[in-house]
Design an enzyme around this catalytic site. Structure first.
Site, PDB file in Angstrom:
ATOM      1  N   TYR A 164       0.878  -1.175   0.000  1.00  0.00           N
ATOM      2  CA  TYR A 164       0.000   0.000   0.000  1.00  0.00           C
ATOM      3  C   TYR A 164       0.913   1.222   0.000  1.00  0.00           C
ATOM      4  CZ  TYR A 164      -4.281   2.559   1.428  1.00  0.00           C
ATOM      5  OH  TYR A 164      -5.363   3.407   1.509  1.00  0.00           O
ATOM      6  N   LYS A 197      -6.344  -1.188  -2.963  1.00  0.00           N
ATOM      7  CA  LYS A 197      -7.418  -0.811  -2.036  1.00  0.00           C
ATOM      8  C   LYS A 197      -8.264  -2.028  -1.691  1.00  0.00           C
ATOM      9  CE  LYS A 197      -8.191   3.332  -0.366  1.00  0.00           C
ATOM     10  NZ  LYS A 197      -7.165   4.319  -0.024  1.00  0.00           N
TER      11      LYS A 197
END
Length: 564
Positions: free
Chosen positions: A100, A169
């Site tokens: 991420y 995500k």
């Protein structure tokens, strides 16, 4: 899902070994190997998930850079979901920054050069006429709870990346929120790119044209949203990394007709609201007593302002117009005020009247320090990516009129933060209540004690907001549902037990924290009548436990009519 879950699977041989949902690799039992035609396709040893996880971690450690680690983990995800998510969950602090922010931004920037295998659904503007056919090819026979889509115009820190992917995500939703990865879909909405480097790159895998805008863009997006509404009416549609000219208006257009969510606007706003709620729990004050300066008036800044404003209205029973007066927004042209030319329509509610700033006549810029001295803020929030903007003079001016200033420099990566929290702590003699958008080491209090800098990370709340909405099949993601989730997160603040502790829970507790957020969101949806289920509020917690996906190998039985 428990360890005793049994799956009836229609895949055999190489087909099951190359399916990341069902592949166990060396963990297939002797019985399963015989039943699924794997005896000669696997080495002799039957390994436990623990052994597989140790082997994968050792292989990961052999990669010497974050981007190589990211590439390894992407490959692992393509092979075996259970092993991938188990490895991540056991090394959450270490590996989330790899899959991420910040490493994923580098991976997206180099997407075309790192490309090995397609993932998710690619809807490209020239193929608009066949969009429904392409959509159904990817989703037919699947139950989808979550759709994450992006046009990749505003990837964090690197801007327009054309064909950037939404999968990172989706991974966080599963890792931290417990969403079944087989019930989620990452969608790239490729409408071109204005990034000249990409347009001139012969290896660029996206549509190499200038970005489509205006009516054509809106028609393309609307066609996609209507497909989601038609085929998956109870899903959550998550908008990610849309540009500032589109993000707010797309959210506004669809939020009353489907459960839609924009993390850059609502997620950032919600976690910041939680942070502020925790801070005022320390100062024993109310939201309506605060004076908010928000430095940075893009999607994130405006989202924060709206979320805080709505919470003031909801929690303290203040009229919206009066609540707007508690906010001073600043962008690159200075304070947003009436005489400023070309103010965006979505900022109009927060425009300050010129008669408040008569000493700045003739269009003179009202700078941050000017506003701090005049307004005497209690809360200073940065989302400008203007590194060092909260200078010593600014911070000391704020602290001079506020006993416990709430200072939230949220820009990331860390090199773009408005102030190093250790400096803010020193300049306020340990009185500031601090949180940042990126991880920072503790600051020293005057008494020598470490002050833990809370990480105001969206991932502390958005997976729970989404899971809660999906759990109760809410028809909309309402402001009151988001506020309920933010309030639950704030209630878990360590600072409420020790005012010198962190304002938010440690990121290592994110899965448990998001579970609590999800329960609060679903309970609120049932209370207000937004939910699409008929069960009672008292059932939410147990139903949430049953709905959570866990990375555990189930037992497989071959069935030619089973899942595939």
């Amino acid at each position: 899902m428990s360890s005793t879950t049994t799956f009836r699977v229609a895949l055999r041989g190489d087909a099951i070994l190359t399916n990341p949902r069902f592949n166990k690799g060396t963990a297939f039992t002797a019985k399963e190997r015989k039943e699924f035609g794997l005896v000669g396709r696997l080495p002799w040893s039957v390994c436990s998930l623990d052994e597989q996880c140790q082997r994968a971690y050792d292989q990961l450690q052999a990669r010497d850079t974050p981007i190589r680690k990211n590439s390894f983990l992407q490959s692992l995800k393509d092979q075996n979901w259970v092993l991938y998510y188990t490895l991540l969950s056991r090394h959450l602090h270490e590996l989330v920054p790899i899959i991420y922010t910040p490493t994923e931004a580098e991976a997206i920037a180099n997407y075309s050069h790192l490309f090995r295998r397609s993932e998710g659904l690619y809807l490209t503007f020239p193929f608009e006429d066949t969009m429904e056919e392409d959509f159904l090819e990817e989703t037919r026979g699947r139950n989808i709870d979550l759709i994450v889509c992006s046009d990749a115009e505003a990837i964090l820190g690197i801007g327009d990346q054309g064909v950037g992917i939404s999968s990172a995500k989706s991974v966080i939703y599963t890792l931290i929120g417990g969403i079944d990865p087989s019930r989620s879909l990452a969608v790239t909405l490729d409408v071109g790119t204005d990034n000249e480097d990409l347009l001139n790159d012969k290896l660029y895998v996206g549509w190499p044209k200038q970005r489509v805008r205006g009516a054509d863009y809106d028609r393309f997006i609307d066609k996609f949203v209507q497909l989601v509404r038609k085929h998956f009416p109870h899903s959550l549609l998550h908008f990610e990394d849309f540009g500032v000219t589109n993000a707010q208006r797309i959210l506004a257009r669809y939020r009353d007709s489907h459960a839609v969510f924009n993390d850059d606007i609502q997620g950032t706003g919600a976690v910041t609201l939680s942070c502020v709620m925790a801070a005022i729990g320390v100062t024993k004050s109310k939201l309506r007593d605060q004076r908010f300066i928000i430095y940075g008036a893009g999607s994130a800044g405006l989202g924060i302002a709206k979320q805080l404003r709505d919470a003031v209205v909801s929690a303290d029973d203040v009229d919206e117009a009066e609540a707007n007066k508690l906010f001073w927004l600043i962008d690159k042209h200075g304070l947003i005020r009436a005489s400023l030319p070309d103010v965006r329509e979505d900022l109009k509610a927060f425009v300050r009247p010129d008669d408040e700033w008569q000493s700045f006549a003739g269009g003179a810029e009202v700078k941050l320090l000017d506003v701090v001295k005049a307004v005497k803020p209690t809360v200073l929030i940065g989302c400008s990516t203007h590194g060092g903007a909260f200078t010593e003079e600014v911070v000391k001016a704020m602290a001079a009129t506020c006993e416990r200033p709430i200072i939230l420099p949220l820009s990331n990566p860390s090199k773009l933060v408005e102030v190093d929290p250790r400096d803010a702590n020193e300049w306020t003699h340990g009185k500031a209540l601090l949180a940042t958008g990126s991880p920072f080491p503790p600051a020293k209090m005057p008494n020598g004690k470490d002050y833990i800098i809370a990480e105001c990370n969206n991932a502390l709340i958005y997976p729970g907001l989404g899971f809660g909405a999906m759990l109760c099949q809410s028809r909309r993601m309402t402001d009151t549902m988001i506020i309920a989730g933010a309030r639950r997160l704030a209630s878990l603040s360590p600072a409420l037990k020790d005012p010198d502790d962190a304002l938010l829970p440690d990121f290592g507790d994110a899965p448990n924290v998001n579970f609590e957020v999800a329960v609060a969101v679903a309970e609120q949806a049932i209370d207000e009548g937004s939910a699409g289920v008929e069960w009672a509020k008292e059932e939410v917690r147990e139903r949430a436990k049953d709905k959570q996906w866990l990375p555990i190998y189930g037992e497989y039985i071959y069935d030619k009519d089973g899942e595939f």
